[in-house]
Design a protein around this motif. Structure first.
Motif, PDB file in Angstrom:
ATOM      1  N   ALA A   1       0.851  -1.191   0.000  1.00 56.95           N
ATOM      2  CA  ALA A   1       0.000   0.000   0.000  1.00 56.95           C
ATOM      3  C   ALA A   1       0.884   1.236   0.000  1.00 56.95           C
ATOM      4  N   VAL A   2       0.405   2.312  -0.595  1.00 59.04           N
ATOM      5  CA  VAL A   2       1.162   3.563  -0.614  1.00 59.04           C
ATOM      6  C   VAL A   2       1.253   4.124   0.800  1.00 59.04           C
ATOM      7  N   ASP A   3       2.449   4.450   1.230  1.00 59.47           N
ATOM      8  CA  ASP A   3       2.674   5.105   2.512  1.00 59.47           C
ATOM      9  C   ASP A   3       2.450   6.604   2.288  1.00 59.47           C
ATOM     10  N   THR A   4       1.277   7.084   2.658  1.00 58.92           N
ATOM     11  CA  THR A   4       0.922   8.464   2.333  1.00 58.92           C
ATOM     12  C   THR A   4       1.671   9.472   3.198  1.00 58.92           C
TER      13      THR A   4
ATOM     14  N   VAL B   1       6.309   3.921  -1.829  1.00 58.79           N
ATOM     15  CA  VAL B   1       5.688   2.619  -2.035  1.00 58.79           C
ATOM     16  C   VAL B   1       6.804   1.623  -2.319  1.00 58.79           C
TER      17      VAL B   1
ATOM     18  N   HIS C   1      -1.289   2.566  -9.448  1.00 62.05           N
ATOM     19  CA  HIS C   1      -1.335   2.313  -8.006  1.00 62.05           C
ATOM     20  C   HIS C   1      -1.078   3.600  -7.225  1.00 62.05           C
ATOM     21  N   ALA C   2      -0.100   4.386  -7.661  1.00 62.43           N
ATOM     22  CA  ALA C   2       0.193   5.654  -6.992  1.00 62.43           C
ATOM     23  C   ALA C   2      -0.959   6.642  -7.172  1.00 62.43           C
TER      24      ALA C   2
ATOM     25  N   ALA D   1      -4.093   6.052  -7.549  1.00 63.19           N
ATOM     26  CA  ALA D   1      -5.270   5.678  -6.754  1.00 63.19           C
ATOM     27  C   ALA D   1      -5.195   6.239  -5.340  1.00 63.19           C
ATOM     28  N   SER D   2      -3.982   6.560  -4.876  1.00 66.27           N
ATOM     29  CA  SER D   2      -3.809   7.155  -3.551  1.00 66.27           C
ATOM     30  C   SER D   2      -3.519   8.643  -3.618  1.00 66.27           C
ATOM     31  N   GLY D   3      -3.686   9.222  -4.807  1.00 71.79           N
ATOM     32  CA  GLY D   3      -3.502  10.653  -4.952  1.00 71.79           C
ATOM     33  C   GLY D   3      -2.070  11.086  -5.189  1.00 71.79           C
ATOM     34  N   TRP D   4      -1.189  10.133  -5.516  1.00 69.81           N
ATOM     35  CA  TRP D   4       0.211  10.451  -5.748  1.00 69.81           C
ATOM     36  C   TRP D   4       0.594  10.113  -7.184  1.00 69.81           C
TER      37      TRP D   4
END
Length: 464
Positions: free
Chosen positions: A99-102, A107, A121-122, A124-127
């Protein structure tokens, strides 16, 4: 140990289904994307995790069997092709991501993850991942680290080395290096991750990496500028770098490349009048950069025409004129592909000089130029000649060396350019590289026929 015994051991490690020996099955692994480099292999081995990679390398190292690591096989210098009968280590089954470490904007991705999957993938987490290549659907994390890949956004985010915050890799004898914490401040000795970036699989096999992410721009705008004078186009690049904080990409191509793309793909020309050179500009940021880009473009000198993308679909259409170059030139004929960097103040001189140099040794050749103008990286593709014509390679790379550039900007040295490494690396530097190779891979198991000049290859005896 007999080859049959080695293959039997590899089957015990990864399973019978994942040791491929049938010639038809391995055919795609023994030729590069361009079709220029073609070899052979006794086996393609497909490990699923770092433990299996370690066991495979340990077994091959003990048996004196050379190994070529391979990801998406999108390389352009023959670095991932078994040209001397090596075993191919296909890493694409290592395809997991955390999972992306926000909080840290990081990641961890295994070597077989494709760039397109990593980007999605990035996102999807806003990155966003800072590297982008036209081969995004097949290029893998491991391959990009091995070649220190650059792409379109180096001007803003840097090459792959700057994205790597930690690494997991396997040495030739099967020992595992693992440092995936991703600390931004860590001065405890040598930067092994940085060393492995760009090492082309000669020092260790990267199995996973901790990767930095960047903020995903909320807005972006793309414009295509036309010029009738090359130096005016390059001066514009300098002005854009100075005056546009949100500059995301600056790409350069020419009318001859645009013509063949529009002809073969039946695309409409972007302008009604023909021009000499084109600069594709993308600006992106947290606020809409349209006005600042328009102001900057209005102050440029020598712009003959321009078009601004009004929506994302139009932006993709403009990008297509640049990204299609590689695919379309391949349709013209198997190209001699050279990627180079020269200082920006002599880039215009290189554009004119390289065409003359090639014409002098190969009058029937056609030179195609395109690339990343913001960082001085041009891709030199030559068709109409034998891709192994050393006269053309000499002409191009000696021109680069005279201008104090680099004979490889982002593709690596591979087998294609190792004979010319001395043009840009001193004897002391090459000797130091050789010493590092010998220390980490004393038997010469890992990709022994790339990067270092042939006369200085490690005499490993790791051949069948």
């Amino acid at each position: 140990m007999r080859l049959d015994d080695v293959i039997a051991t590899l089957r015990d490690i990864v399973g019978v289904r994942h040791v491929l020996t049938d010639p038809d099955t391995v055919a795609g692994h023994v030729v590069d994307w361009t079709g220029r480099f073609r070899g052979s292999t006794p086996a393609v081995v497909r490990p699923q995790n770092v433990e299996e990679v370690a066991a495979v390398l340990g077994a091959c190292n003990d048996a004196g069997v050379a190994v070529v690591p391979q990801g998406g096989n999108t390389g352009l210098v023959g670095g991932s092709v078994p040209l001397h009968g090596e075993v191919v280590l296909d890493l694409r089954r290592l395809d997991e991501m955390t999972a992306v470490d926000t909080r840290a904007a990081q990641v961890t991705a295994q070597a077989g993850v494709t760039l397109a999957r990593l980007q999605a993938h990035a996102a999807a987490s806003g990155w966003q991942y800072g590297i982008d290549l036209s081969a995004r659907d097949t290029a893998t994390v491991g391959g990009m680290i091995a070649t220190n890949a650059g792409g379109m956004h180096v001007l803003r985010y840097g090459s792959t080395r700057r994205q790597v915050a930690g690494i997991e890799a396997v040495l030739a004898d099967g020992r595992v290096l693992r440092r995936l914490e991703g600390l931004d401040k860590d001065n405890t000795g040598y930067d092994l991750a940085g060393l492995l970036c760009g090492s082309e699989g000669t020092l260790a096999v990267v199995t996973a990496a901790r990767l930095r992410l960047v903020p995903r721009p909320a807005y972006s705008v793309v414009t295509l500028l036309a010029f009738d004078v090359v130096d005016a186009a390059l001066d514009a690049v300098g002005t854009l770098r100075q005056g546009l904080d949100d500059l995301h990409a600056v790409e350069l191509f020419f009318q001859d490349g645009l013509d063949v793309i529009c002809d073969m793909w039946r695309l409409r020309q972007p302008f009604d009048v023909r021009h000499l050179a084109f600069v594709l500009v993308e600006a992106a940021g947290g606020s809409d950069p349209t006005e600042s880009l328009a102001t900057c473009v209005a102050n440029l000198h020598g712009v003959a025409d321009d078009v601004v993308a009004a929506d994302p679909a139009a932006a993709r259409s403009l990008w297509r004129y640049r990204e299609a170059h590689t695919d379309v030139i391949n349709l013209v004929g198997t190209p001699l592909k050279l990627d180079i960097t020269v200082p920006l103040d002599v880039l215009g001189s290189f554009v004119s000089t390289v065409r003359r140099r090639v014409a002098a040794v190969a009058p029937s050749a056609k030179v195609w130029l395109f690339g990343h103008a913001g960082d001085g990286n041009l891709h030199v593709n030559v068709t109409g000649v034998d891709p192994d014509d050393d006269r053309v390679t000499n002409a191009v790379l000696e021109c680069v060396a005279e201008l104090h550039g680099s004979i490889s900007a982002e593709h690596g040295i591979g087998t294609a350019k190792r004979r010319w490494l001395h043009l840009v690396r001193s004897p002391e530097e090459i000797a130091t590289m050789r010493a590092i190779k010998g220390a980490l891979d004393p038997k010469g198991t890992l990709n022994p026929h790339v990067l270092l000049p042939p006369a200085d290859d490690v005499d490993s005896g790791s051949r069948f």
